[in-house]
Design an enzyme around this catalytic site. Structure first.
Site: not given
Ligand code: NAD
Length: 371
Positions: A81, A181, A183-185
């Site tokens: 990292k 949540g 978001g992207n995932v």
């Molecule tokens: P993102 O920022 O696109 O989405 C996160 C979402 O969570 C947002 O819509 C935000 O508004 C919402 N959120 C935040 N606090 C909240 C709460 N208290 N209650 C409800 N919703 C809430 O992030 P992402 O890329 O979707 O990642 C989500 C999680 O998955 C993170 O923990 C990230 O570390 C993990 N992750 C992501 C990936 C990836 O490929 N993007 C890979 C491994 C792990």
């Protein structure tokens, strides 16, 4: 605590490189935790760390986490990292990332970087101008682009494996799944879950996202305060970390927790508590490895089909963790660590039997990761 004491405390790292360019204001740290399985891969985080010590602790912990994630995912990758100390909103520029790229290049492929919190695909393009040891670059450059659909697909596989373990079927038809949540995932996961016939309950602090997903998929919306305690079969946390903590642990009404968020347990003891409560916890870093699998495929020459094929392996990986948990009578979070450590030890020993390759000069990514 001095840096060597910290390295000892946080995981006996192989190499830690401090990168400094006074004129550009670059202060970065690259931590190579373990390369027993292959080159150390892990993203570059840019963050306004209050102290240099805080940055060092973060990079040491995160790089060790990547070693375990790659090992448990069955990938020929080690863990590394990087962190750049600075404000990602105001201190980013091309020269900074190109200078950082020089430092990455100096490790000759022992460390491969990617984007992370505070860095973007465009920043990685600048790194790519100085070194080939970078993944997650734009599709136009032969990269794999956004990893989230692959992460979400892996999460779906982790959920199915957990359902099979807990309910005796991996069919999600009619299963009530709560997604925290969107978001992207989370949003990609909802799509896959709906295709499986699951009933979805969602919450997000962003009401626009809630409305969009509810309208599109007919998901039931609840408030962010309600989601973790909602009556459901499976909780899929896809927002932030530490959602299993002293305050939430008695609220869960689900039988399974399996989601994409990182570091879901506030502390390891919460994993043991879940077990005592009869809630099956699918360890986060095994479940959310699809994004890492996707960039691994990028190293081989990218193909979306192969990336999706790889993310299907999350199913078996999660099942294996459950087996070890039962075999050794330990929590699934401890079992995941054991799976990773056993693989590192076994493959590490195997590598000692192939000393002939170690004298070669590696010139391509493929050769390096095959070491
Ligand atoms: P993102 O920022 O696109 O989405 C996160 C979402 O969570 C947002 O819509 C935000 O508004 C919402 N959120 C935040 N606090 C909240 C709460 N208290 N209650 C409800 N919703 C809430 O992030 P992402 O890329 O979707 O990642 C989500 C999680 O998955 C993170 O923990 C990230 O570390 C993990 N992750 C992501 C990936 C990836 O490929 N993007 C890979 C491994 C792990």
């Amino acid at each position: 605590m001095g840096p060597f004491e910290m390295i000892t405390k946080y995981g006996e790292h192989e190499e830690v490189l401090f990168c400094h360019d006074k004129n550009l204001g670059l202060k970065a740290i690259i931590a190579v935790h373990n390369t027993a399985l292959g080159p150390a891969l892990g993203g570059t985080r840019m963050w306004n760390y209050k102290t240099e010590e805080e940055a060092l602790v973060d990079v040491l912990r995160l790089s060790k986490g990547m070693t375990y994630k790659a090992a448990a995912a069955g990938l020929n990758l080690g863990g590394g990292k990087a962190v750049i100390i600075g404000d990602p909103k105001t201190q980013k520029n091309e020269a900074l990332f190109r200078a950082f790229g020089h430092f990455v290049n100096s490790l000759n492929g022992k460390y491969i970087t990617a984007e992370d919190v505070g860095t973007s695909v465009q920043d990685m393009e600048h790194v790519f101008m100085e070194t080939p040891w970078v993944t997650g670059i734009p599709k136009d450059f032969g990269g794999s682009g956004d990893p989230s659909p692959y992460t979400a697909h892996g999460v779906l596989m982790g959920i199915k494996a957990s359902a099979s373990e807990k309910f005796g079927t991996d069919s999600l038809k009619g299963m009530r799944v709560a997604v925290q949540g969107l978001g992207n995932v989370g949003s990609n996961l909802v799509k896959y879950l709906v295709e499986e016939g699951a009933q979805i309950i969602v919450a997000d602090i962003d009401q626009n996202r809630v409305k969009k997903i509810s309208d599109q998929y007919g998901a039931k919306a609840v408030s962010v305060d309600e989601i973790l305690g909602v009556d459901c079969d499976i909780q899929a946390p896809c927002a932030m970390g530490a959602i299993v903590n002293d305050q939430t642990i008695t609220k869960f009404k689900c039988k399974v927790i399996a989601g994409g968020a990182n570091n879901q347990l506030a502390e390891a003891r919460h994993g043991d508590q879940l077990r005592e409560l009869g809630i099956l916890y699918a360890p986060d870093y095994v479940v959310n490895a699809g994004g890492l699998m996707n960039v691994f495929v990028e190293l081989e020459g990218y193909s979306p089909e192969r990336a999706f094929e790889k993310t299907r392996k999350v199913y078996d990986n999660v099942k294996r963790v459950f087996e070890i948990s039962k075999r050794d009578n330990i929590g699934t979070h401890t079992a995941a660590d054991r799976v990773a450590e056993e693989r590192i030890a076994t493959i590490g020993r195997l590598k000692q039997r192939h000393p002939g390759k170690s004298s070669r000069t590696f010139t391509t990514l493929r050769e390096v990761y095959n070491r």
